[in-house]
Design an enzyme around this catalytic site. Structure first.
Site, PDB file in Angstrom:
ATOM      1  N   HIS A  15      43.808  39.767  34.995  1.00 58.83           N
ATOM      2  CA  HIS A  15      45.067  39.927  35.886  1.00 58.83           C
ATOM      3  C   HIS A  15      45.591  41.192  35.876  1.00 58.83           C
ATOM      4  O   HIS A  15      46.330  41.563  34.926  1.00 58.83           O
ATOM      5  CB  HIS A  15      46.178  38.677  35.501  1.00 58.83           C
ATOM      6  CG  HIS A  15      47.469  38.535  36.216  1.00 58.83           C
ATOM      7  ND1 HIS A  15      47.661  37.564  36.697  1.00 58.83           N
ATOM      8  CD2 HIS A  15      47.986  39.644  36.707  1.00 58.83           C
ATOM      9  CE1 HIS A  15      48.914  37.658  37.786  1.00 58.83           C
ATOM     10  NE2 HIS A  15      49.161  38.969  37.688  1.00 58.83           N
ATOM     11  N   HIS A  17      47.325  44.728  38.400  1.00 60.57           N
ATOM     12  CA  HIS A  17      47.817  45.151  39.650  1.00 60.57           C
ATOM     13  C   HIS A  17      47.518  46.610  39.595  1.00 60.57           C
ATOM     14  O   HIS A  17      47.814  47.396  38.593  1.00 60.57           O
ATOM     15  CB  HIS A  17      49.306  44.984  39.870  1.00 60.57           C
ATOM     16  CG  HIS A  17      49.841  43.574  39.691  1.00 60.57           C
ATOM     17  ND1 HIS A  17      50.051  42.949  40.885  1.00 60.57           N
ATOM     18  CD2 HIS A  17      49.968  42.726  38.639  1.00 60.57           C
ATOM     19  CE1 HIS A  17      50.468  41.801  40.659  1.00 60.57           C
ATOM     20  NE2 HIS A  17      50.506  41.670  39.257  1.00 60.57           N
ATOM     21  N   LEU A  18      46.691  47.034  40.647  1.00 63.03           N
ATOM     22  CA  LEU A  18      46.189  48.534  40.779  1.00 63.03           C
ATOM     23  C   LEU A  18      47.036  49.385  41.802  1.00 63.03           C
ATOM     24  O   LEU A  18      47.016  50.422  41.809  1.00 63.03           O
ATOM     25  CB  LEU A  18      44.735  48.780  41.052  1.00 63.03           C
ATOM     26  CG  LEU A  18      43.808  48.344  39.660  1.00 63.03           C
ATOM     27  CD1 LEU A  18      42.270  48.299  40.140  1.00 63.03           C
ATOM     28  CD2 LEU A  18      44.381  49.339  38.642  1.00 63.03           C
ATOM     29  N   ARG A  19      47.726  48.572  42.630  1.00 66.48           N
ATOM     30  CA  ARG A  19      48.521  48.944  43.688  1.00 66.48           C
ATOM     31  C   ARG A  19      47.161  49.733  44.695  1.00 66.48           C
ATOM     32  O   ARG A  19      46.040  49.466  44.773  1.00 66.48           O
ATOM     33  CB  ARG A  19      49.297  49.979  43.264  1.00 66.48           C
ATOM     34  CG  ARG A  19      50.342  49.443  42.322  1.00 66.48           C
ATOM     35  CD  ARG A  19      51.067  48.341  42.540  1.00 66.48           C
ATOM     36  NE  ARG A  19      52.102  47.944  41.619  1.00 66.48           N
ATOM     37  CZ  ARG A  19      52.633  46.648  41.528  1.00 66.48           C
ATOM     38  NH1 ARG A  19      51.977  45.702  42.044  1.00 66.48           N
ATOM     39  NH2 ARG A  19      53.351  46.658  40.692  1.00 66.48           N
ATOM     40  N   ASN A  43      48.508  41.846  45.869  1.00 67.68           N
ATOM     41  CA  ASN A  43      49.795  41.906  46.453  1.00 67.68           C
ATOM     42  C   ASN A  43      50.174  43.147  46.870  1.00 67.68           C
ATOM     43  O   ASN A  43      51.188  43.773  46.268  1.00 67.68           O
ATOM     44  CB  ASN A  43      50.892  41.042  45.482  1.00 67.68           C
ATOM     45  CG  ASN A  43      50.978  41.753  44.210  1.00 67.68           C
ATOM     46  OD1 ASN A  43      50.038  42.542  43.861  1.00 67.68           O
ATOM     47  ND2 ASN A  43      52.345  41.817  43.610  1.00 67.68           N
ATOM     48  N   LYS A 101      44.588  34.010  45.335  1.00 65.18           N
ATOM     49  CA  LYS A 101      46.134  33.715  44.469  1.00 65.18           C
ATOM     50  C   LYS A 101      46.719  33.207  45.221  1.00 65.18           C
ATOM     51  O   LYS A 101      47.302  33.392  46.323  1.00 65.18           O
ATOM     52  CB  LYS A 101      46.431  35.426  44.313  1.00 65.18           C
ATOM     53  CG  LYS A 101      47.712  35.399  43.643  1.00 65.18           C
ATOM     54  CD  LYS A 101      47.513  35.303  42.076  1.00 65.18           C
ATOM     55  CE  LYS A 101      48.776  35.130  41.547  1.00 65.18           C
ATOM     56  NZ  LYS A 101      49.293  36.316  40.528  1.00 65.18           N
ATOM     57  N   HIS A 138      50.633  31.943  40.375  1.00 67.92           N
ATOM     58  CA  HIS A 138      51.977  32.623  39.813  1.00 67.92           C
ATOM     59  C   HIS A 138      52.625  31.157  39.691  1.00 67.92           C
ATOM     60  O   HIS A 138      53.263  30.735  40.797  1.00 67.92           O
ATOM     61  CB  HIS A 138      52.639  33.403  40.923  1.00 67.92           C
ATOM     62  CG  HIS A 138      53.721  34.152  40.240  1.00 67.92           C
ATOM     63  ND1 HIS A 138      53.827  35.401  39.757  1.00 67.92           N
ATOM     64  CD2 HIS A 138      54.923  33.556  40.154  1.00 67.92           C
ATOM     65  CE1 HIS A 138      55.037  35.693  39.422  1.00 67.92           C
ATOM     66  NE2 HIS A 138      55.683  34.282  39.580  1.00 67.92           N
ATOM     67  N   HIS A 176      49.527  34.453  33.602  1.00 64.13           N
ATOM     68  CA  HIS A 176      50.711  34.845  32.628  1.00 64.13           C
ATOM     69  C   HIS A 176      51.687  33.754  32.320  1.00 64.13           C
ATOM     70  O   HIS A 176      52.955  33.618  32.747  1.00 64.13           O
ATOM     71  CB  HIS A 176      51.492  36.154  33.443  1.00 64.13           C
ATOM     72  CG  HIS A 176      51.780  36.018  34.955  1.00 64.13           C
ATOM     73  ND1 HIS A 176      52.367  34.910  35.580  1.00 64.13           N
ATOM     74  CD2 HIS A 176      51.504  36.776  35.904  1.00 64.13           C
ATOM     75  CE1 HIS A 176      52.572  35.122  36.733  1.00 64.13           C
ATOM     76  NE2 HIS A 176      51.919  36.066  37.168  1.00 64.13           N
ATOM     77  N   LEU A 221      58.021  39.816  35.837  1.00 62.70           N
ATOM     78  CA  LEU A 221      58.143  38.214  36.273  1.00 62.70           C
ATOM     79  C   LEU A 221      56.788  37.617  35.842  1.00 62.70           C
ATOM     80  O   LEU A 221      55.715  38.239  36.053  1.00 62.70           O
ATOM     81  CB  LEU A 221      58.351  38.099  37.803  1.00 62.70           C
ATOM     82  CG  LEU A 221      59.608  38.305  38.084  1.00 62.70           C
ATOM     83  CD1 LEU A 221      60.076  38.510  39.470  1.00 62.70           C
ATOM     84  CD2 LEU A 221      60.652  37.253  37.470  1.00 62.70           C
ATOM     85  N   ASP A 249      48.529  41.774  33.240  1.00 61.08           N
ATOM     86  CA  ASP A 249      49.618  41.735  34.473  1.00 61.08           C
ATOM     87  C   ASP A 249      50.174  43.153  34.318  1.00 61.08           C
ATOM     88  O   ASP A 249      51.465  43.216  34.449  1.00 61.08           O
ATOM     89  CB  ASP A 249      50.635  40.728  34.209  1.00 61.08           C
ATOM     90  CG  ASP A 249      51.406  40.497  35.427  1.00 61.08           C
ATOM     91  OD1 ASP A 249      51.009  40.767  36.366  1.00 61.08           O
ATOM     92  OD2 ASP A 249      52.675  39.911  35.322  1.00 61.08           O
ATOM     93  N   HIS A 253      55.273  50.370  38.202  1.00 60.79           N
ATOM     94  CA  HIS A 253      56.125  50.796  39.249  1.00 60.79           C
ATOM     95  C   HIS A 253      56.703  52.231  39.078  1.00 60.79           C
ATOM     96  O   HIS A 253      56.799  52.398  37.704  1.00 60.79           O
ATOM     97  CB  HIS A 253      57.630  49.768  39.515  1.00 60.79           C
ATOM     98  CG  HIS A 253      57.202  48.324  40.065  1.00 60.79           C
ATOM     99  ND1 HIS A 253      57.142  48.030  41.256  1.00 60.79           N
ATOM    100  CD2 HIS A 253      56.982  47.318  39.144  1.00 60.79           C
ATOM    101  CE1 HIS A 253      56.753  46.853  41.283  1.00 60.79           C
ATOM    102  NE2 HIS A 253      56.729  46.287  40.199  1.00 60.79           N
ATOM    103  N   ALA A 265      60.439  44.252  39.124  1.00 59.29           N
ATOM    104  CA  ALA A 265      59.829  43.577  38.079  1.00 59.29           C
ATOM    105  C   ALA A 265      58.393  44.011  37.649  1.00 59.29           C
ATOM    106  O   ALA A 265      57.510  44.066  39.031  1.00 59.29           O
ATOM    107  CB  ALA A 265      59.625  42.145  38.362  1.00 59.29           C
TER     108      ALA A 265
END
Ligand code: NCD
Ligand code: ZN
Length: 350
Positions: A15, A17-19, A43, A101, A138, A176, A221, A249, A253, A265
């Site tokens: 899980h 996030h790489l943006r 996302n 997802k 989620h 998560h 979150l 996760d 940011h 978050a």
């Protein structure tokens, strides 16, 4: 004397996030230095909803990979009320995506396009159950009348359990998990149910966020819960039980977007996660179970082979020095700080 060297198969992150754009270029090396594969969260703004979106995002990730890094992004699609079951099946069969997802609309960062009416996704879930494509969930309800600390437990009862009863063949990953209710439900779910646990939820509880001043860098979150929940997560992760596997996760940011009136978050942890995990597993006298959690249980759930290559974790007497933040062209991204010195180093970090 306690163990000072541990060799395990190269871990994967189930899980992440790489943006995109500059942020992707800045954070990807922290993952690809440590992990062989990762499940890439969809996302983005706008989200990754079609196989075409996933294919081009995958190309952008591969283009951003540093030379010499051997890393495979496992793509996911963002389930919406208009997702096309045929497109999704074709993307799975071609090996492009490994999961879909589910974000309840409004649950977290960039989840506005998520699902509001679960009846609208029945056809897609049926197809996924048929072809063995995992649903990554989620697990938080979003209604204003449910307290943020109760949202996971309420989700399990009112959304997840009904979905699983309706589609018993559907493979589901509870992403998560943060509560003892999450641990108990995942454990009782049989082979079709898995759960990821983040590094930070093994280390912080809600006091760490709120006592002695608010700590935006600990805000994510689902939000960290009471101490008893952290202990339940630690017991689950270090048990070796095949239900539980690592999903960092890691969710970068910019500091300026966390240190403000309405801070985002997300905790960025991919760079030092393996050092943190070795610390936690040693504290729990469970170093022998770290490989199961980080390198074996995840691939087994997804029906993939574990990685052949290995990494060496070595404990020294000097603390490992990680930068407090990594730079991006738009400003720094703070790295998760567990609040203690990390002595375990990944010797062959790329
Ligand atoms: C994630 C993000 O920033 O994309 N944030 C987080 O706190 N974990 C979204 C998510 O996984 O909920
Ligand atoms: Zn996430």
């Amino acid at each position: 004397m306690s163990e000072t060297r541990l060799t395990i198969r190269r871990p994967d992150d189930w899980h992440l996030h790489l943006r995109d754009g500059e942020m992707l270029k800045s954070v990807l090396p922290s993952t690809s230095a440590n992990f062989r594969r990762a499940i890439i969260m969809p996302n983005l703004v706008p989200p990754v909803v079609t196989s075409q979106d996933a294919a081009s995002y995958r190309e952008r990730i591969l283009a951003a990979l540093p030379a010499g890094h051997d890393f495979t992004p496992l793509m996911t699609l963002y389930l919406t009320e208009t997702t096309d079951a045929d497109d999704l099946e074709q993307a799975f069969r071609s090996g492009l995506i490994a999961g879909v997802k589910l974000y309840p609309a409004g649950a977290t960062t960039n989840s506005q396009s998520g699902v509001r009416d679960f009846d609208k996704v029945t056809g897609v879930l049926e197809r996924m159950a048929e072809i063995g494509l995992p649903l990554l969930v989620h697990g938080e309800v979003t209604s204003a009348d449910v307290d943020i600390f109760d949202r996971e437990a309420v989700f399990i009862e009112t959304v997840l359990d009904p979905i699983r009863r309706k589609f018993p063949e559907l493979k589901v990953v509870m992403e998560h998990i943060t509560t003892e209710e999450g641990v108990a439900y995942a454990k009782s779910g049989g082979d079709n149910l898995g759960a990821t646990i983040t590094t930070h939820h093994l280390i912080i509880n809600r006091n760490d966020i709120l006592v002695g001043g608010i700590k935006p860098h600990f805000y994510c979150l689902p939000v960290a819960k009471r101490e008893k929940h952290r202990l339940a997560l630690r017991a689950a992760a270090t048990s070796g039980d095949a239900t539980f596997f690592l999903g960092t996760d890691s969710a970068p940011h910019l500091d300026q977007n966390k240190l403000c009136e309405c801070g985002c978050a997300g905790i960025f942890s991919s760079l030092n996660t393996m050092s943190c995990l070795a610390h936690v597993f040693e504290e729990e006298e469970a170093l022998g179970k770290l490989e199961a959690f980080a390198s074996l249980n995840g691939p087994a759930f997804y029906g993939m082979a574990p990685n052949e290559a290995t990494i060496d974790l070595v404990k020294g007497s000097e603390k490992v020095s990680y930068p407090p933040s990594i730079p991006t062209p738009d400003g720094p991204v703070t790295l998760f700080n567990p609040g203690y010195d990390l002595l375990w180093k990944v010797e062959n970090q790329l």
